[in-house]
Design a protein around this motif. Structure first.
Motif, PDB file in Angstrom:
ATOM      1  N   ASP A 205       0.826  -1.208   0.004  1.00 63.52           N
ATOM      2  CA  ASP A 205       0.080  -0.120   0.065  1.00 63.52           C
ATOM      3  C   ASP A 205       0.975   1.306   0.049  1.00 63.52           C
ATOM      4  OD1 ASP A 205      -2.384  -1.226  -0.034  1.00 63.52           O
ATOM      5  OD2 ASP A 205      -2.493  -1.575   2.179  1.00 63.52           O
ATOM      6  N   THR A 206       1.977   1.134   0.787  1.00 64.06           N
ATOM      7  CA  THR A 206       2.553   2.524   0.884  1.00 64.06           C
ATOM      8  C   THR A 206       4.032   2.093   0.336  1.00 64.06           C
ATOM      9  OG1 THR A 206       3.981   1.216   2.791  1.00 64.06           O
ATOM     10  CG2 THR A 206       1.880   2.557   3.269  1.00 64.06           C
ATOM     11  N   PHE A 207       4.337   1.195  -0.374  1.00 67.95           N
ATOM     12  CA  PHE A 207       5.666   0.899  -1.060  1.00 67.95           C
ATOM     13  C   PHE A 207       6.744   1.230  -0.216  1.00 67.95           C
ATOM     14  CE2 PHE A 207       4.374   1.687  -5.809  1.00 67.95           C
ATOM     15  CZ  PHE A 207       3.275   1.118  -5.370  1.00 67.95           C
ATOM     16  N   ARG A 208       6.599   1.057   1.228  1.00 71.80           N
ATOM     17  CA  ARG A 208       7.743   1.337   2.208  1.00 71.80           C
ATOM     18  C   ARG A 208       7.939  -0.170   2.684  1.00 71.80           C
ATOM     19  NH1 ARG A 208       8.542   6.485   3.368  1.00 71.80           N
ATOM     20  NH2 ARG A 208       7.082   7.793   3.191  1.00 71.80           N
ATOM     21  N   PRO A 209       9.100  -0.293   3.173  1.00 70.56           N
ATOM     22  CA  PRO A 209       9.507  -1.545   3.848  1.00 70.56           C
ATOM     23  C   PRO A 209       8.891  -1.730   5.172  1.00 70.56           C
ATOM     24  CG  PRO A 209      11.554  -0.430   3.184  1.00 70.56           C
ATOM     25  CD  PRO A 209      10.414   0.626   2.838  1.00 70.56           C
ATOM     26  N   LYS A 210       8.533  -3.092   5.436  1.00 73.39           N
ATOM     27  CA  LYS A 210       7.522  -2.877   6.648  1.00 73.39           C
ATOM     28  C   LYS A 210       8.413  -2.592   8.044  1.00 73.39           C
ATOM     29  CE  LYS A 210       4.072  -5.969   4.978  1.00 73.39           C
ATOM     30  NZ  LYS A 210       3.436  -7.264   5.146  1.00 73.39           N
ATOM     31  N   LEU A 211       9.730  -2.523   7.962  1.00 71.90           N
ATOM     32  CA  LEU A 211      10.657  -2.369   8.837  1.00 71.90           C
ATOM     33  C   LEU A 211      11.244  -1.049   8.785  1.00 71.90           C
ATOM     34  CD1 LEU A 211      12.392  -5.688   9.526  1.00 71.90           C
ATOM     35  CD2 LEU A 211      10.583  -5.039  10.796  1.00 71.90           C
ATOM     36  N   ALA A 212      11.111  -0.123   9.947  1.00 73.25           N
ATOM     37  CA  ALA A 212      12.081   1.108   9.352  1.00 73.25           C
ATOM     38  C   ALA A 212      13.158   1.065   9.116  1.00 73.25           C
ATOM     39  CB  ALA A 212      12.054   2.044  10.817  1.00 73.25           C
ATOM     40  N   ARG A 213      14.227  -0.039   9.470  1.00 71.35           N
ATOM     41  CA  ARG A 213      15.533  -0.266   9.035  1.00 71.35           C
ATOM     42  C   ARG A 213      15.556  -0.967   7.671  1.00 71.35           C
ATOM     43  NH1 ARG A 213      20.496  -1.129  11.524  1.00 71.35           N
ATOM     44  NH2 ARG A 213      21.374  -2.910  10.818  1.00 71.35           N
ATOM     45  N   ALA A 214      14.207  -1.187   7.004  1.00 69.52           N
ATOM     46  CA  ALA A 214      14.212  -1.745   5.746  1.00 69.52           C
ATOM     47  C   ALA A 214      14.296  -3.358   5.891  1.00 69.52           C
ATOM     48  CB  ALA A 214      15.280  -1.121   4.584  1.00 69.52           C
ATOM     49  N   VAL A 215      15.676  -3.697   6.575  1.00 74.75           N
ATOM     50  CA  VAL A 215      15.998  -5.243   6.569  1.00 74.75           C
ATOM     51  C   VAL A 215      15.919  -5.722   8.058  1.00 74.75           C
ATOM     52  CG1 VAL A 215      17.107  -5.222   4.342  1.00 74.75           C
ATOM     53  CG2 VAL A 215      18.385  -4.907   6.523  1.00 74.75           C
ATOM     54  N   GLY A 216      15.579  -6.947   8.330  1.00 78.50           N
ATOM     55  CA  GLY A 216      15.757  -7.226   9.726  1.00 78.50           C
ATOM     56  C   GLY A 216      16.003  -8.903   9.561  1.00 78.50           C
ATOM     57  N   GLY A 217      15.660  -9.671  11.020  1.00 81.64           N
ATOM     58  CA  GLY A 217      16.190 -11.119  11.103  1.00 81.64           C
ATOM     59  C   GLY A 217      14.670 -11.723  10.847  1.00 81.64           C
ATOM     60  N   LEU A 218      14.871 -12.802  10.007  1.00 77.73           N
ATOM     61  CA  LEU A 218      13.726 -13.516   9.844  1.00 77.73           C
ATOM     62  C   LEU A 218      14.159 -14.923  10.854  1.00 77.73           C
ATOM     63  CD1 LEU A 218      11.401 -14.367   8.277  1.00 77.73           C
ATOM     64  CD2 LEU A 218      12.580 -15.781   6.795  1.00 77.73           C
ATOM     65  N   SER A 219      12.658 -15.085  11.534  1.00 79.05           N
ATOM     66  CA  SER A 219      12.784 -16.388  12.661  1.00 79.05           C
ATOM     67  C   SER A 219      11.657 -17.034  12.339  1.00 79.05           C
ATOM     68  CB  SER A 219      13.064 -15.816  13.994  1.00 79.05           C
ATOM     69  OG  SER A 219      11.921 -15.063  14.261  1.00 79.05           O
ATOM     70  N   GLY A 220      11.425 -18.298  13.281  1.00 82.55           N
ATOM     71  CA  GLY A 220      10.219 -18.977  13.044  1.00 82.55           C
ATOM     72  C   GLY A 220      10.358 -20.068  12.328  1.00 82.55           C
ATOM     73  N   PRO A 221       9.077 -20.893  12.071  1.00 88.09           N
ATOM     74  CA  PRO A 221       8.997 -22.151  11.267  1.00 88.09           C
ATOM     75  C   PRO A 221       9.622 -21.969  10.016  1.00 88.09           C
ATOM     76  CG  PRO A 221       6.915 -21.545  12.345  1.00 88.09           C
ATOM     77  CD  PRO A 221       7.761 -20.528  12.743  1.00 88.09           C
ATOM     78  N   ALA A 222       9.566 -20.813   9.391  1.00 88.25           N
ATOM     79  CA  ALA A 222      10.065 -20.676   7.801  1.00 88.25           C
ATOM     80  C   ALA A 222      11.576 -20.865   7.796  1.00 88.25           C
ATOM     81  CB  ALA A 222       9.854 -19.188   7.452  1.00 88.25           C
ATOM     82  N   ILE A 223      12.416 -20.814   8.972  1.00 87.01           N
ATOM     83  CA  ILE A 223      13.901 -20.876   8.846  1.00 87.01           C
ATOM     84  C   ILE A 223      14.254 -22.277   9.207  1.00 87.01           C
ATOM     85  CG2 ILE A 223      14.022 -18.358   9.080  1.00 87.01           C
ATOM     86  CD1 ILE A 223      15.382 -19.004  11.752  1.00 87.01           C
ATOM     87  N   LYS A 224      13.256 -23.096   9.838  1.00 88.71           N
ATOM     88  CA  LYS A 224      13.634 -24.532  10.224  1.00 88.71           C
ATOM     89  C   LYS A 224      14.521 -25.273   9.448  1.00 88.71           C
ATOM     90  CE  LYS A 224      11.723 -28.295  11.380  1.00 88.71           C
ATOM     91  NZ  LYS A 224      10.622 -29.348  11.590  1.00 88.71           N
ATOM     92  N   PRO A 225      14.294 -25.530   8.233  1.00 89.92           N
ATOM     93  CA  PRO A 225      14.900 -26.487   7.349  1.00 89.92           C
ATOM     94  C   PRO A 225      16.397 -26.000   7.029  1.00 89.92           C
ATOM     95  CG  PRO A 225      12.673 -26.250   6.504  1.00 89.92           C
ATOM     96  CD  PRO A 225      12.804 -25.070   7.644  1.00 89.92           C
TER      97      PRO A 225
END
Ligand SMILES: Cc1cc2nc3c(=O)[nH]c(=O)nc-3n(C[C@H](O)[C@H](O)[C@H](O)COP(=O)(O)O)c2cc1C
Length: 306
Positions: A205-225
């Motif tokens: 909607d805003t075309f902005r990154p969802k995090l103020a810093r643009a990038v961040g650390g991904l955690s949770g089930p998505a990273i398990k394999p």
């Protein structure tokens, strides 16, 4: 079915009553969770990262939900080691659970200063040196993505502590096994992996990154394999114990990490979904072993059949 299972595991000279730990930054210092569960059912509490001086962390928004996981760019917000010792450690001393303090720094000297300050604190059972935070501009992950830098931090901290020393590795590397070998060679007693994977999400909607810093650390089930694969690779590269983590939500997830080669496991993002998840996994692991006639939980470590 009344067989007792020996749930004890060892990280260097540190014996844990069971292999289930909290992952740094997802359990604070345990105080908030003590309303939900007996902390004594944990193998150990791993605290939020502690630095020499207070850090305010990054600007908000610094959390974004993603499919099967979350992005964070908290940036190691913490009150500094003096306030940590005066408040969190004093409280933790009243609990019968080993405390592993996660140490962060912008420079080698800062890691060393924090480790030196903690050396005289008997409540601290071990140190986990975080060389893998993706959310700070200086230090953090920079130390965990190069063998010489990872070796330098480990050597410097090893020189000032007799406590068991664990080094937390970054998945944002080409070959995590070579970083593990580098820190083992400098005297690390254990390695923990993985920290978060560098990620990004954009609001359409805003075309902005969802995090103020643009990038961040991904955690949770998505990273398990990815995490299980890395634990397996590191297990064949080093002789020291591994604490495996990344997306653990269930007993079976924890078992998977142990089969891949982990001696213990840490549960992170799942605490935000269910604050009692660590207790459930610790108890369930024992039931899992009993149901399969496994006498010692340590028998699971590296038991994957290839
Ligand atoms: C909100 C948040 C804060 C974190 N803070 C730290 C930290 O201070 N030090 C650290 O070594 N890891 C930190 N981590 C990484 C976790 O300890 C863990 O390595 C990672 O989240 C993967 O495990 P999980 O998928 O079970 O959460 C943090 C993770 C999250 C989600």
């Amino acid at each position: 079915m009344s067989q007792t299972v020996d749930m004890r595991v060892r990280l260097g000279s540190l014996e844990l009553r069971n292999p289930v730990l909290t992952a740094s930054g997802t359990f604070a210092s345990g105080r908030e969770y003590a309303d939900f569960m007996q902390l004594e059912c944990l193998g150990a509490i791993v605290t939020k990262g502690v630095s020499l001086h207070p850090w305010t962390g990054n600007a908000s928004p610094r959390i974004a939900e993603t499919a099967s996981g979350m992005l964070n760019s908290i940036g190691l917000q913490n009150p500094g080691v003096e306030a940590f010792c005066a408040n969190d450690l004093v409280w933790l001393a009243t609990r019968d659970v080993p405390v592993i303090v996660n140490v962060s720094g912008h420079s080698v000297a800062e890691y060393v200063a924090v480790a030196e300050r903690l050396e005289s604190e008997s409540t601290v059972s071990a140190l986990e040196v975080n060389i893998s935070c993706p959310n700070v501009d200086e230090g953090g992950m920079a130390f965990g993505t190069s063998c010489p830098a990872a070796a330098e931090v480990t050597r410097a901290v090893r020189a000032v502590t007799r406590k068991p020393l664990m080094v937390k590795l970054s998945p944002n590397v080409t070959d995590i096994a070579e970083i593990a070998r580098a820190v083992e060679a400098e005297g690390a007693d254990a390695v923990s992996l993985i920290n978060t994977l560098l990620g990004m999400a954009i609001d359409t909607d805003t075309f902005r990154p969802k995090l103020a810093r643009a990038v961040g650390g991904l955690s949770g089930p998505a990273i398990k394999p990815v995490a299980v694969r890395m634990v397996w690779q590191v297990a064949s590269a080093v002789a020291i114990p591994i604490v495996g983590m990344g997306g653990i939500m269930s007993v079976e997830d924890a078992v998977e990490f142990m089969l891949a080669g982990a001696t213990a496991v840490a549960v992170g993002t799942a605490n935000f979904v269910d604050p009692t998840v660590t207790r459930r996994i610790a108890e369930g692991l024992e039931t899992f072993c009993r149901g399969r006639g496994i006498d010692r939980v340590a028998e699971l470590t590296g038991a994957v059949k290839l």
